[in-house]
Write a protein that holds these residues in place. Structure first.
Motif, PDB file in Angstrom:
ATOM      1  N   UNK A 289       0.777  -1.151  -0.010  1.00 30.05           N
ATOM      2  CA  UNK A 289       0.037  -0.013  -0.032  1.00 30.05           C
ATOM      3  C   UNK A 289       0.700   1.385  -0.037  1.00 30.05           C
ATOM      4  N   UNK A 290       2.163   1.192   0.026  1.00 28.28           N
ATOM      5  CA  UNK A 290       3.009   2.266   0.170  1.00 28.28           C
ATOM      6  C   UNK A 290       3.565   2.715  -1.439  1.00 28.28           C
ATOM      7  N   UNK A 291       3.941   4.067  -1.198  1.00 26.24           N
ATOM      8  CA  UNK A 291       4.436   4.366  -2.460  1.00 26.24           C
ATOM      9  C   UNK A 291       5.885   5.008  -2.081  1.00 26.24           C
ATOM     10  N   UNK A 292       6.924   4.715  -2.855  1.00 28.42           N
ATOM     11  CA  UNK A 292       8.300   5.312  -2.709  1.00 28.42           C
ATOM     12  C   UNK A 292       8.513   6.611  -3.761  1.00 28.42           C
ATOM     13  N   UNK A 293       9.321   7.320  -3.133  1.00 27.00           N
ATOM     14  CA  UNK A 293       9.775   8.529  -3.922  1.00 27.00           C
ATOM     15  C   UNK A 293      11.313   8.862  -3.734  1.00 27.00           C
ATOM     16  N   UNK A 294      11.804   8.428  -4.764  1.00 24.80           N
ATOM     17  CA  UNK A 294      13.323   8.468  -4.567  1.00 24.80           C
ATOM     18  C   UNK A 294      13.801   9.698  -5.255  1.00 24.80           C
ATOM     19  N   UNK A 313      -1.602  16.965   2.124  1.00 24.33           N
ATOM     20  CA  UNK A 313      -2.485  16.202   1.555  1.00 24.33           C
ATOM     21  C   UNK A 313      -3.143  15.225   2.392  1.00 24.33           C
ATOM     22  N   UNK A 314      -2.755  15.183   3.818  1.00 21.41           N
ATOM     23  CA  UNK A 314      -3.065  14.133   4.604  1.00 21.41           C
ATOM     24  C   UNK A 314      -2.404  12.997   4.555  1.00 21.41           C
ATOM     25  N   UNK A 315      -1.129  12.587   4.061  1.00 24.13           N
ATOM     26  CA  UNK A 315      -0.339  11.537   4.073  1.00 24.13           C
ATOM     27  C   UNK A 315       0.387  11.570   5.249  1.00 24.13           C
ATOM     28  N   UNK A 316       0.572  10.449   5.654  1.00 25.94           N
ATOM     29  CA  UNK A 316       1.840   9.985   6.625  1.00 25.94           C
ATOM     30  C   UNK A 316       3.048   9.623   5.851  1.00 25.94           C
ATOM     31  N   UNK A 317       4.124  10.524   6.097  1.00 30.18           N
ATOM     32  CA  UNK A 317       5.222  10.331   5.064  1.00 30.18           C
ATOM     33  C   UNK A 317       6.291  10.106   6.018  1.00 30.18           C
ATOM     34  N   UNK A 318       7.146   9.282   5.679  1.00 27.97           N
ATOM     35  CA  UNK A 318       8.489   8.981   6.270  1.00 27.97           C
ATOM     36  C   UNK A 318       9.593   9.485   5.474  1.00 27.97           C
ATOM     37  N   UNK A 319      10.418  10.153   5.855  1.00 26.79           N
ATOM     38  CA  UNK A 319      11.795  10.729   5.225  1.00 26.79           C
ATOM     39  C   UNK A 319      12.828   9.895   5.787  1.00 26.79           C
ATOM     40  N   UNK A 320      13.624   9.224   5.016  1.00 30.40           N
ATOM     41  CA  UNK A 320      14.542   8.596   5.529  1.00 30.40           C
ATOM     42  C   UNK A 320      15.978   9.081   5.357  1.00 30.40           C
ATOM     43  N   UNK A 321      17.047   8.609   6.398  1.00 31.23           N
ATOM     44  CA  UNK A 321      18.059   9.045   6.350  1.00 31.23           C
ATOM     45  C   UNK A 321      19.135   7.859   6.885  1.00 31.23           C
ATOM     46  N   UNK A 322      20.354   7.777   6.247  1.00 26.79           N
ATOM     47  CA  UNK A 322      21.424   6.697   6.996  1.00 26.79           C
ATOM     48  C   UNK A 322      21.810   7.214   8.249  1.00 26.79           C
ATOM     49  N   UNK A 323      22.087   6.234   9.002  1.00 23.46           N
ATOM     50  CA  UNK A 323      22.719   6.747  10.338  1.00 23.46           C
ATOM     51  C   UNK A 323      21.458   7.500  11.226  1.00 23.46           C
ATOM     52  N   UNK A 324      21.946   8.633  11.693  1.00 22.44           N
ATOM     53  CA  UNK A 324      20.894   9.406  12.559  1.00 22.44           C
ATOM     54  C   UNK A 324      20.550  10.565  11.672  1.00 22.44           C
ATOM     55  N   UNK A 325      19.370  10.958  11.405  1.00 18.53           N
ATOM     56  CA  UNK A 325      18.841  11.957  10.763  1.00 18.53           C
ATOM     57  C   UNK A 325      19.241  13.256  11.107  1.00 18.53           C
ATOM     58  N   UNK A 326      19.572  13.336  12.443  1.00 18.60           N
ATOM     59  CA  UNK A 326      20.119  14.752  12.818  1.00 18.60           C
ATOM     60  C   UNK A 326      21.435  15.016  12.714  1.00 18.60           C
TER      61      UNK A 326
END
Length: 487
Positions: A289-294, A313-326
């Motif tokens: 059910x998920x969409x990827x945006x590379x 738009x009401x979407x639950x979005x995960x933005x990924x980072x390697x390691x720690x995102x901070x």
């Protein structure tokens, strides 16, 4: 087909005789031969369910399992022989023209013993399979929670799978049913805990029977769990989309799934959209059910704005980072764009991840055991003179240094410049840990003297840990920085 009899595999449901279908009841009552399985104690769940529909004058064939997995070194071989003998017994009835009904608790083709007879007989005799209510459906009913809804995907797992395999399947976040608990309950519970999903799991025992029991799996005494029980992780109410979504910036850790925290795993599973640099996004297994945006690695602000727009738009979005995102990653970029007025109502969360510096340090020993500084050599977002001044200050303060982004195809000279600058403050014998692709298939960790640091051996996949005046390399090659500082 050589016989004139007819074979039926009949599902009798999960336990309540009233959940036997009308067709199943009719066939059981009209059969010449009724067949059921049992353990050596002789009790059969399927026969007990079907008993109200038996005539009393029928031939009954009891198929007693000869072994269990606990008491046989050749379980599969012995069971294959058992089913061959059972098939011969049933074939004798079918050859005599009798109607044979094989009872199956639940559904005949859902982890049922009937299927082993079907494989051996269905090509020789007229055969029909009558479906039954499964224990999974019954479990959801007695828990009183929807099992799946909308575009969720139900995964059914046997509890006998290895724990690591269970964790991998559980990480997708959709509803799950885990069968065959019994003796596997402890490692199933451990897998759920590792996947960060133990608090979702319901325990259901003997659903729809007089001995029915439900509870949170985390609260169940493992010594009291029978084979006829299951764990359910039903549909999550929080999968329902709010009018405004959210952005969660997720740290993936430095490498594969074993470096991912349960909290991060859950956030990835709950997301509608996964956004990130293509190399990091490829490390995330999306569910259907998920969409990827590379995107490319040089468009952090654009990527952040795209994710925030999706959330509006009401979407639950995960933005990924390697390691720690901070740490030199996406958290800063997302929060910077999120500060704009147009995104004022979009919630943003940051979930930590294991850093590359800590991963490399763990492989070498404990080089970060005292004060240390983290510096990126990339001059794409800041000028080199700023980098050089910070290196000089950190080296002068005798801090251990964790050096990110040391080199790339377009930046080949900074490692040499940094080495020469550090040698103004540090001994030529200062240990340098070079960690490359730590946690990945090409992992390598080397320890060299600062004076011997060869820039040609360092690329963007490397991280450098440069010791202080107190950092030690033992005779075994272990690197550590003592917690006490002289004076």
């Amino acid at each position: 087909m050589t016989g004139v009899g007819r074979l039926y595999g009949v599902g009798v449901g999960p336990g309540d005789p009233e959940l036997v279908t009308v067709k199943a009841a009719r066939l059981i009552g009209s059969a010449d031969v009724v067949v059921f399985h049992s353990a050596r104690h002789g009790r059969s769940v399927a026969r007990r369910i079907a008993e109200p529909y038996l005539r009393g004058d029928q031939v009954e064939e009891q198929l007693v399992y000869p072994v269990t997995t606990e008491d046989s070194d050749d379980y599969q071989g012995e069971m294959d022989g058992f089913y061959e003998e059972c098939a011969r017994r049933l074939a004798a009835h079918l050859d005599a023209g009798r109607t044979v009904v094989v009872l199956a608790a639940g559904d005949p083709f859902f982890y049922g013993s009937y299927m082993h007879l079907h494989k051996r007989l269905a090509h020789r005799y007229p055969t029909e399979v009558v479906p039954g209510v499964t224990s999974v459906s019954a479990g959801a009913a007695v828990v009183g929670t929807p099992l799946v809804e909308r575009d969720e995907v139900l995964t059914v797992l046997p509890g006998t799978l290895p724990p690591d395999t269970l964790v991998e399947h559980l990480s997708h976040g959709d509803p799950v049913a885990i069968m065959k608990l019994g003796r596997t309950v402890d490692h199933v519970r451990d897998a759920l805990a590792r996947a960060g999903r133990l608090d979702e799991a319901w325990y259901v025992e003997r659903a729809t029977t007089g001995g029915q029991r439900t509870a949170r799996l985390s609260e169940v005494d493992s010594s009291s769990v029978p084979y006829f029980s299951l764990a359910l992780l039903p549909s999550r109410p929080n999968h329902r989309r709010d009018s405004v979504g959210e952005v969660v910036v997720v740290g993936l850790g430095p490498a594969g799934p074993e470096w991912l925290t349960p909290q991060a795993r859950r956030a990835l599973a709950e997301a509608d959209d996964l956004v990130g640099y293509v190399t990091y996004l490829n490390r995330v297994t999306a569910n259907p059910r998920q969409r990827k945006h590379a995107s490319d690695n040089k468009v952090e602000s654009e990527r952040a704005a795209f994710a925030l727009d999706l959330a509006k738009q009401g979407r639950r979005v995960a933005v990924v980072s390697s390691g720690d995102p901070g740490v030199f990653a996406m958290a800063g970029a997302v929060l910077e764009v999120a500060a704009e007025a147009q995104f004022a109502d979009v919630p943003v969360r940051v979930l930590p991840g294991l850093t590359a510096a800590h991963a490399v340090a763990s492989r070498a020993g404990a080089p970060l055991g005292h004060d240390y500084a983290v510096i990126s050599l990339s001059d794409r977002l800041k000028p080199w003179d700023v980098i050089a001044s910070r290196l000089d200050a950190a080296a002068g303060a005798d801090l251990v240094l964790a050096i990110y982004n040391p080199a790339s195809r377009s930046r080949a000279w900074q490692v040499e410049a940094a080495r020469d600058l550090l040698l103004r403050h540090r001994s030529a014998d200062t240990p340098v840990v070079i960690g490359r692709d730590v946690g990945g298939p090409e992992e390598s960790v080397r320890v060299v003297r600062l004076a011997d640091l060869d820039p040609s051996t360092v690329d963007m996949r490397c991280l450098l840990l440069i010791g202080s005046s107190q950092t030690v390399v033992t005779a075994k090659g272990v690197v550590f920085t003592p917690r006490r500082y002289p004076g």
